[in-house]
Motif scaffolding. Structure first.
Motif, PDB file in Angstrom:
ATOM      1  N   ARG A  69       0.855  -1.187   0.000  1.00 47.92           N
ATOM      2  CA  ARG A  69       0.000   0.000   0.000  1.00 47.92           C
ATOM      3  C   ARG A  69       0.887   1.231   0.000  1.00 47.92           C
ATOM      4  O   ARG A  69       1.873   1.282   0.738  1.00 47.92           O
ATOM      5  N   LYS A  70       0.538   2.204  -0.799  1.00 52.76           N
ATOM      6  CA  LYS A  70       1.303   3.446  -0.878  1.00 52.76           C
ATOM      7  C   LYS A  70       0.787   4.408   0.187  1.00 52.76           C
ATOM      8  O   LYS A  70      -0.408   4.685   0.260  1.00 52.76           O
ATOM      9  N   ILE A  71       1.712   4.894   1.027  1.00 51.51           N
ATOM     10  CA  ILE A  71       1.336   5.870   2.056  1.00 51.51           C
ATOM     11  C   ILE A  71       2.312   7.032   2.028  1.00 51.51           C
ATOM     12  O   ILE A  71       3.433   6.908   1.537  1.00 51.51           O
ATOM     13  N   SER A  72       1.873   8.151   2.573  1.00 59.15           N
ATOM     14  CA  SER A  72       2.729   9.331   2.704  1.00 59.15           C
ATOM     15  C   SER A  72       2.947   9.604   4.186  1.00 59.15           C
ATOM     16  O   SER A  72       2.004   9.561   4.977  1.00 59.15           O
ATOM     17  N   VAL A  73       4.180   9.863   4.540  1.00 57.76           N
ATOM     18  CA  VAL A  73       4.521  10.192   5.921  1.00 57.76           C
ATOM     19  C   VAL A  73       5.229  11.544   5.886  1.00 57.76           C
ATOM     20  O   VAL A  73       6.268  11.685   5.252  1.00 57.76           O
ATOM     21  N   THR A  74       4.637  12.525   6.552  1.00 55.26           N
ATOM     22  CA  THR A  74       5.219  13.866   6.532  1.00 55.26           C
ATOM     23  C   THR A  74       6.379  13.961   7.527  1.00 55.26           C
ATOM     24  O   THR A  74       6.463  13.185   8.486  1.00 55.26           O
ATOM     25  N   LYS A  75       7.233  14.914   7.280  1.00 54.72           N
ATOM     26  CA  LYS A  75       8.434  15.126   8.108  1.00 54.72           C
ATOM     27  C   LYS A  75       8.050  15.245   9.576  1.00 54.72           C
ATOM     28  O   LYS A  75       7.109  15.948   9.931  1.00 54.72           O
ATOM     29  N   LYS A  77       6.814  12.857  11.510  1.00 53.01           N
ATOM     30  CA  LYS A  77       5.880  11.812  11.950  1.00 53.01           C
ATOM     31  C   LYS A  77       6.573  10.454  11.980  1.00 53.01           C
ATOM     32  O   LYS A  77       7.591  10.250  11.344  1.00 53.01           O
ATOM     33  N   GLN A  78       5.971   9.536  12.742  1.00 50.56           N
ATOM     34  CA  GLN A  78       6.538   8.202  12.899  1.00 50.56           C
ATOM     35  C   GLN A  78       5.669   7.175  12.188  1.00 50.56           C
ATOM     36  O   GLN A  78       4.448   7.227  12.272  1.00 50.56           O
ATOM     37  N   LEU A  79       6.325   6.265  11.514  1.00 52.03           N
ATOM     38  CA  LEU A  79       5.651   5.122  10.915  1.00 52.03           C
ATOM     39  C   LEU A  79       6.038   3.901  11.732  1.00 52.03           C
ATOM     40  O   LEU A  79       7.203   3.521  11.765  1.00 52.03           O
ATOM     41  N   ASN A  80       5.084   3.311  12.444  1.00 54.32           N
ATOM     42  CA  ASN A  80       5.317   2.071  13.185  1.00 54.32           C
ATOM     43  C   ASN A  80       4.734   0.936  12.363  1.00 54.32           C
ATOM     44  O   ASN A  80       3.564   0.989  11.976  1.00 54.32           O
ATOM     45  N   GLY A 131      10.065   0.764  13.234  1.00 50.57           N
ATOM     46  CA  GLY A 131       9.569   1.675  12.216  1.00 50.57           C
ATOM     47  C   GLY A 131      10.588   2.754  11.939  1.00 50.57           C
ATOM     48  O   GLY A 131      11.778   2.581  12.198  1.00 50.57           O
ATOM     49  N   ILE A 132      10.095   3.877  11.426  1.00 47.88           N
ATOM     50  CA  ILE A 132      10.986   5.000  11.148  1.00 47.88           C
ATOM     51  C   ILE A 132      10.323   6.307  11.565  1.00 47.88           C
ATOM     52  O   ILE A 132       9.105   6.410  11.629  1.00 47.88           O
ATOM     53  N   LYS A 133      11.165   7.298  11.848  1.00 41.16           N
ATOM     54  CA  LYS A 133      10.712   8.671  12.037  1.00 41.16           C
ATOM     55  C   LYS A 133      11.179   9.429  10.806  1.00 41.16           C
ATOM     56  O   LYS A 133      12.381   9.429  10.492  1.00 41.16           O
ATOM     57  N   ALA A 134      10.247  10.025  10.083  1.00 40.22           N
ATOM     58  CA  ALA A 134      10.562  10.693   8.819  1.00 40.22           C
ATOM     59  C   ALA A 134      11.375  11.954   9.065  1.00 40.22           C
ATOM     60  O   ALA A 134      10.964  12.830   9.819  1.00 40.22           O
ATOM     61  N   THR A 135      12.551  12.029   8.446  1.00 39.35           N
ATOM     62  CA  THR A 135      13.361  13.241   8.506  1.00 39.35           C
ATOM     63  C   THR A 135      13.093  14.126   7.289  1.00 39.35           C
ATOM     64  O   THR A 135      13.548  15.254   7.244  1.00 39.35           O
ATOM     65  N   ASP A 136      12.381  13.601   6.314  1.00 39.69           N
ATOM     66  CA  ASP A 136      11.882  14.303   5.129  1.00 39.69           C
ATOM     67  C   ASP A 136      10.456  13.816   4.904  1.00 39.69           C
ATOM     68  O   ASP A 136      10.032  12.829   5.497  1.00 39.69           O
ATOM     69  N   ASN A 137       9.738  14.493   4.020  1.00 39.44           N
ATOM     70  CA  ASN A 137       8.460  13.937   3.592  1.00 39.44           C
ATOM     71  C   ASN A 137       8.761  12.661   2.812  1.00 39.44           C
ATOM     72  O   ASN A 137       9.634  12.652   1.948  1.00 39.44           O
ATOM     73  N   CYS A 138       8.064  11.593   3.137  1.00 35.02           N
ATOM     74  CA  CYS A 138       8.359  10.283   2.552  1.00 35.02           C
ATOM     75  C   CYS A 138       7.135   9.693   1.859  1.00 35.02           C
ATOM     76  O   CYS A 138       6.009   9.897   2.302  1.00 35.02           O
ATOM     77  N   ILE A 139       7.409   8.951   0.817  1.00 41.15           N
ATOM     78  CA  ILE A 139       6.415   8.071   0.209  1.00 41.15           C
ATOM     79  C   ILE A 139       6.940   6.670   0.443  1.00 41.15           C
ATOM     80  O   ILE A 139       8.075   6.345   0.083  1.00 41.15           O
ATOM     81  N   ILE A 140       6.107   5.857   1.086  1.00 43.94           N
ATOM     82  CA  ILE A 140       6.532   4.524   1.501  1.00 43.94           C
ATOM     83  C   ILE A 140       5.477   3.518   1.075  1.00 43.94           C
ATOM     84  O   ILE A 140       4.277   3.772   1.177  1.00 43.94           O
ATOM     85  N   TYR A 141       5.940   2.382   0.585  1.00 39.29           N
ATOM     86  CA  TYR A 141       5.051   1.273   0.251  1.00 39.29           C
ATOM     87  C   TYR A 141       5.165   0.254   1.375  1.00 39.29           C
ATOM     88  O   TYR A 141       6.244  -0.238   1.667  1.00 39.29           O
ATOM     89  N   ASN A 145       0.496  -4.446   8.380  1.00 35.73           N
ATOM     90  CA  ASN A 145      -0.191  -3.436   9.176  1.00 35.73           C
ATOM     91  C   ASN A 145       0.796  -2.392   9.684  1.00 35.73           C
ATOM     92  O   ASN A 145       1.938  -2.689   9.970  1.00 35.73           O
ATOM     93  N   TYR A 146       0.281  -1.170   9.808  1.00 36.21           N
ATOM     94  CA  TYR A 146       1.122  -0.054  10.253  1.00 36.21           C
ATOM     95  C   TYR A 146       0.259   0.992  10.936  1.00 36.21           C
ATOM     96  O   TYR A 146      -0.976   0.990  10.814  1.00 36.21           O
ATOM     97  N   THR A 147       0.911   1.910  11.643  1.00 40.46           N
ATOM     98  CA  THR A 147       0.248   3.094  12.200  1.00 40.46           C
ATOM     99  C   THR A 147       1.182   4.282  11.976  1.00 40.46           C
ATOM    100  O   THR A 147       2.403   4.133  11.922  1.00 40.46           O
ATOM    101  N   ILE A 148       0.571   5.459  11.860  1.00 33.97           N
ATOM    102  CA  ILE A 148       1.348   6.692  11.731  1.00 33.97           C
ATOM    103  C   ILE A 148       1.034   7.522  12.964  1.00 33.97           C
ATOM    104  O   ILE A 148      -0.125   7.755  13.292  1.00 33.97           O
ATOM    105  N   LYS A 149       2.086   7.986  13.651  1.00 39.05           N
ATOM    106  CA  LYS A 149       1.932   8.774  14.864  1.00 39.05           C
ATOM    107  C   LYS A 149       2.689  10.090  14.741  1.00 39.05           C
ATOM    108  O   LYS A 149       3.625  10.197  13.973  1.00 39.05           O
TER     109      LYS A 149
END
Length: 150
Positions: A69-75, A77-80, A131-141, A145-149
Motif C-alpha cells: 500500500r502506498k502511504i505518505s509520511v510527513t516530516k 511523523k513516525q511510521l510504526n 519503524g521510522i521517524k521521517a526526517t523528510d516527507n516520505c512516500i513509503i510502500y 499493518n502499520y500506524t502513523i503517529k
C-alpha cells in the motif's frame, strides 16, 4: 518433360496454398477481442487503477499474500510497522525506531535505533515498535499493518 513441369507446378501450388492457409490461421488467432487476445473495458481499467493508486490493502485470493500500500509520511511523523511487515521507502529518508531496529533486506544488514534509512531499500520490521521517524516527507510502500503517529 511436360509431366515434370506439371509436377513442379503442382508441388509449388501446394506449398503456396499450405503457406497461405497457415498465415490465415495464425492471423485469425491474434485478432483483438478473442479469448487469446482479450480486450478490457474502460470501466475495468479505471477500477483497477483506483485500487492500485488508492493504497487499499489487497489480498491475492490465489496466494493469500498481501499487496503493498502506498502511504505518505510527513516530516517529523513516525511510521510504526507491525512485526514481520515489510516496507520500501520510495522517496525521502528516516531514522530507525524501536529497540530491535529493522532489517534492510536489500543489503542484508540490521539497522539499529537511530540509523538512517534510504530510498529504494526493502526493510523488514522486527518488532511491533519498529519503524521510522521521517526526517523528510516520505512516500513509503507498506506490506502489512502499520500506524502513523506524531
Amino acid at each position: 518433360m511436360k509431366k515434370k513441369i506439371i509436377g513442379i507446378i503442382v508441388i509449388g501450388a501446394t506449398i503456396f496454398m499450405t503457406f497461405h492457409a497457415g498465415m490465415a490461421a495464425g492471423e485469425a488467432s491474434s485478432t483483438p477481442g478473442t479469448t487469446s487476445d482479450p480486450l478490457i473495458t474502460q470501466s475495468y481499467l479505471e477500477k483497477r487503477l483506483k485500487e492500485v493508486y488508492s493504497g487499499e490493502q489487497k489480498i491475492d485470493t490465489n496466494t493469500g499474500e498481501v499487496s503493498y500500500r502506498k502511504i505518505s509520511v510527513t516530516k517529523g511523523k513516525q511510521l510504526n510497522v507491525e512485526e514481520g511487515s515489510e516496507f520500501v521507502i520510495y522517496s525521502g529518508e528516516g531514522s530507525v525506531l524501536g529497540d530491535k531496529g529493522i532489517l534492510n533486506l536489500s543489503e542484508g544488514k540490521l539497522l539499529k535505533k537511530g540509523s538512517k534509512t534510504s530510498a529504494y531499500q526493502n526493510y523488514l520490521s522486527l518488532s511491533a515498535t519498529s519503524g521510522i521517524k521521517a526526517t523528510d516527507n516520505c512516500i513509503i510502500y507498506v506490506k502489512g499493518n502499520y500506524t502513523i503517529k506524531g
